[in-house]
Design a protein around this motif. Structure first.
Motif, PDB file in Angstrom:
ATOM      1  N   ARG A  40      -7.914   1.418  11.553  1.00  0.00           N
ATOM      2  CA  ARG A  40      -7.890   1.443  13.022  1.00  0.00           C
ATOM      3  C   ARG A  40      -9.294   1.394  13.603  1.00  0.00           C
ATOM      4  O   ARG A  40     -10.300   1.490  12.883  1.00  0.00           O
ATOM      5  N   TYR A  41      -9.346   1.237  14.926  1.00  0.00           N
ATOM      6  CA  TYR A  41     -10.632   1.282  15.623  1.00  0.00           C
ATOM      7  C   TYR A  41     -11.256   2.667  15.460  1.00  0.00           C
ATOM      8  O   TYR A  41     -10.557   3.682  15.422  1.00  0.00           O
ATOM      9  N   ARG A  42     -12.589   2.702  15.398  1.00  0.00           N
ATOM     10  CA  ARG A  42     -13.283   3.978  15.272  1.00  0.00           C
ATOM     11  C   ARG A  42     -13.390   4.711  16.607  1.00  0.00           C
ATOM     12  O   ARG A  42     -13.552   5.924  16.640  1.00  0.00           O
ATOM     13  N   ASP A  43     -13.307   3.959  17.685  1.00  0.00           N
ATOM     14  CA  ASP A  43     -13.349   4.556  19.018  1.00  0.00           C
ATOM     15  C   ASP A  43     -12.120   5.464  19.195  1.00  0.00           C
ATOM     16  O   ASP A  43     -10.982   4.999  19.077  1.00  0.00           O
ATOM     17  N   PRO A  44     -12.327   6.754  19.465  1.00  0.00           N
ATOM     18  CA  PRO A  44     -11.183   7.678  19.605  1.00  0.00           C
ATOM     19  C   PRO A  44     -10.146   7.224  20.616  1.00  0.00           C
ATOM     20  O   PRO A  44      -8.954   7.507  20.465  1.00  0.00           O
ATOM     21  N   LYS A  45     -10.578   6.495  21.653  1.00  0.00           N
ATOM     22  CA  LYS A  45      -9.647   6.036  22.678  1.00  0.00           C
ATOM     23  C   LYS A  45      -8.756   4.903  22.185  1.00  0.00           C
ATOM     24  O   LYS A  45      -7.746   4.587  22.815  1.00  0.00           O
ATOM     25  N   ARG A  46      -9.131   4.284  21.051  1.00  0.00           N
ATOM     26  CA  ARG A  46      -8.370   3.131  20.558  1.00  0.00           C
ATOM     27  C   ARG A  46      -7.815   3.376  19.151  1.00  0.00           C
ATOM     28  O   ARG A  46      -7.459   2.422  18.457  1.00  0.00           O
ATOM     29  N   GLN A  47      -7.716   4.614  18.763  1.00  0.00           N
ATOM     30  CA  GLN A  47      -7.274   4.924  17.399  1.00  0.00           C
ATOM     31  C   GLN A  47      -5.798   4.613  17.172  1.00  0.00           C
ATOM     32  O   GLN A  47      -5.328   4.645  16.035  1.00  0.00           O
ATOM     33  N   HIS A  48      -5.079   4.325  18.231  1.00  0.00           N
ATOM     34  CA  HIS A  48      -3.672   3.940  18.081  1.00  0.00           C
ATOM     35  C   HIS A  48      -3.529   2.438  17.840  1.00  0.00           C
ATOM     36  O   HIS A  48      -2.418   1.943  17.641  1.00  0.00           O
ATOM     37  N   GLU A  49      -4.667   1.706  17.864  1.00  0.00           N
ATOM     38  CA  GLU A  49      -4.634   0.246  17.726  1.00  0.00           C
ATOM     39  C   GLU A  49      -5.073  -0.168  16.322  1.00  0.00           C
ATOM     40  O   GLU A  49      -5.985   0.420  15.734  1.00  0.00           O
ATOM     41  N   HIS A  50      -4.418  -1.212  15.791  1.00  0.00           N
ATOM     42  CA  HIS A  50      -4.827  -1.792  14.518  1.00  0.00           C
ATOM     43  C   HIS A  50      -6.175  -2.493  14.676  1.00  0.00           C
ATOM     44  O   HIS A  50      -6.404  -3.188  15.666  1.00  0.00           O
ATOM     45  N   LEU A  51      -7.050  -2.335  13.703  1.00  0.00           N
ATOM     46  CA  LEU A  51      -8.277  -3.126  13.688  1.00  0.00           C
ATOM     47  C   LEU A  51      -7.898  -4.553  13.285  1.00  0.00           C
ATOM     48  O   LEU A  51      -7.216  -4.755  12.276  1.00  0.00           O
ATOM     49  N   PRO A  52      -8.303  -5.570  14.071  1.00  0.00           N
ATOM     50  CA  PRO A  52      -7.908  -6.953  13.764  1.00  0.00           C
ATOM     51  C   PRO A  52      -8.397  -7.415  12.388  1.00  0.00           C
ATOM     52  O   PRO A  52      -9.426  -6.937  11.887  1.00  0.00           O
ATOM     53  N   ALA A  53      -7.664  -8.356  11.819  1.00  0.00           N
ATOM     54  CA  ALA A  53      -7.996  -8.865  10.485  1.00  0.00           C
ATOM     55  C   ALA A  53      -9.393  -9.459  10.429  1.00  0.00           C
ATOM     56  O   ALA A  53     -10.101  -9.305   9.431  1.00  0.00           O
ATOM     57  N   VAL A  54      -9.798 -10.139  11.504  1.00  0.00           N
ATOM     58  CA  VAL A  54     -11.126 -10.763  11.494  1.00  0.00           C
ATOM     59  C   VAL A  54     -12.210  -9.698  11.385  1.00  0.00           C
ATOM     60  O   VAL A  54     -13.223  -9.889  10.699  1.00  0.00           O
ATOM     61  N   ASN A  55     -12.016  -8.542  12.032  1.00  0.00           N
ATOM     62  CA  ASN A  55     -12.990  -7.453  11.941  1.00  0.00           C
ATOM     63  C   ASN A  55     -13.012  -6.863  10.530  1.00  0.00           C
ATOM     64  O   ASN A  55     -14.070  -6.523  10.003  1.00  0.00           O
ATOM     65  N   ILE A  56     -11.827  -6.725   9.946  1.00  0.00           N
ATOM     66  CA  ILE A  56     -11.741  -6.193   8.580  1.00  0.00           C
ATOM     67  C   ILE A  56     -12.467  -7.125   7.617  1.00  0.00           C
ATOM     68  O   ILE A  56     -13.255  -6.671   6.769  1.00  0.00           O
ATOM     69  N   SER A  57     -12.228  -8.431   7.742  1.00  0.00           N
ATOM     70  CA  SER A  57     -12.894  -9.405   6.867  1.00  0.00           C
ATOM     71  C   SER A  57     -14.406  -9.354   7.045  1.00  0.00           C
ATOM     72  O   SER A  57     -15.155  -9.366   6.061  1.00  0.00           O
ATOM     73  N   GLN A  58     -14.850  -9.311   8.291  1.00  0.00           N
ATOM     74  CA  GLN A  58     -16.292  -9.294   8.555  1.00  0.00           C
ATOM     75  C   GLN A  58     -16.961  -8.066   7.958  1.00  0.00           C
ATOM     76  O   GLN A  58     -18.005  -8.163   7.313  1.00  0.00           O
TER      77      GLN A  58
END
Length: 289
Positions: free
Chosen positions: A193-211
């Protein structure tokens, strides 16, 4: 300008249509990327007024490799087929585009000792990402979709409920080392997930994971995170007794055609098998003068 506004509006409508079809974020990203590059190639020409010659010139750029031509061609055919159906263009300029054959490639697995070192040295979240790719054979897009509840602990061994390409689900066994990592991870919500506490309910996008994963692996002098999936596929193919169908199921391939590249990865075994090939030729003796 007007041309740019028209192009932007049409591209956005098409992408909305792709979303409605439920295509993966990766497909959506690649479709948009192809259309944006075509728009830049056409310069001041409306993308809806592109001719077949324009599209052939775009695909034929010397800088494009065969696999990129094949992917771009596929996206263009889908876009202009949609444009005709919606009445944006009368004739489909992509209808007669040549279909480049994708080159047959060998997998390039990261050697297991190198993969093990990379995983051992990684911080916790990166360790999990690399382990999911290397031990469970997951794509970055599949890792991005995982939730804590997708780890099915009631089975022995535990299973991962994976949402693969084309929204095709499969269940992948979790080896012990991966199970240890997952046991200490999020049990609910997105796994990565996003590291930002306000966005921890959101999946980190695949492109970010790959990068992130690639940046880490490149710093160690290794290849991309997708090559860890090749490591998993190569290991599983050999461990399964060279069972292509079972390996296809493990990797989430819709056809064993995609899995066949793993059959090419061990030339030593080809030599070993061919060495045992012997015809039952009759014994003959030469006549002596």
């Amino acid at each position: 300008d007007v041309v740019r506004q028209v192009t932007e509006r049409v591209v956005q409508r098409h992408l909305d249509w792709v979303r409605i079809l439920g295509r993966s974020p990766k497909t959506l990203h690649n479709r948009e990327n192809t259309l944006r590059r075509l728009d830049r190639f056409l310069r001041n020409k409306d993308i809806l007024k592109a001719t077949s010659d324009d599209l052939e010139a775009f695909l034929g750029q010397p800088s494009k490799i065969a696999s990129t031509r094949a992917v771009d061609g596929s996206h263009l055919r889908q876009f202009y087929k949609w444009a005709v159906a919606k009445g944006h263009v009368r004739q489909d300029p992509a209808a007669l585009l040549p279909v480049p054959k994708k080159p047959g490639r060998l997998p390039r697995p990261t050697p297991i000792p190198d993969a093990a070192t990379a995983i051992a040295l990684a911080p916790p979240e990166m360790k999990l990402i690399l382990s999911l790719a290397c031990m469970a054979g997951l794509r970055a897009d599949e890792i991005a979709r995982l939730r804590g509840t997708d780890v099915l602990w009631d089975y022995d061994p535990p299973l991962l409920h994976v949402r693969g390409k084309g929204d095709k689900d499969r269940r992948v066994p979790v080896p012990p080392q991966l199970a240890e990592l997952l046991a200490d991870w999020h049990r609910t919500g997105p796994l990565i997930r996003y590291r930002d506490p306000k966005r921890q309910h959101e999946h980190l996008p695949a492109v970010n994971i790959s990068q992130r994963a690639n940046h880490y692996l490149y710093s160690l002098g290794l290849n991309s995170v997708h090559k860890l999936r090749h490591t998993a596929g190569t290991w599983f193919y050999e461990a399964s007794g060279y069972d292509l169908l079972l390996t296809a199921q493990f990797l989430g391939h819709s056809s064993v055609t995609s899995t066949q590249m793993y059959a090419k990865v061990n030339p030593a075994r080809v030599s070993e098998v061919s060495r045992n090939f012997e015809l039952p030729l009759p014994t003959t003796t030469r006549e002596t003068a």
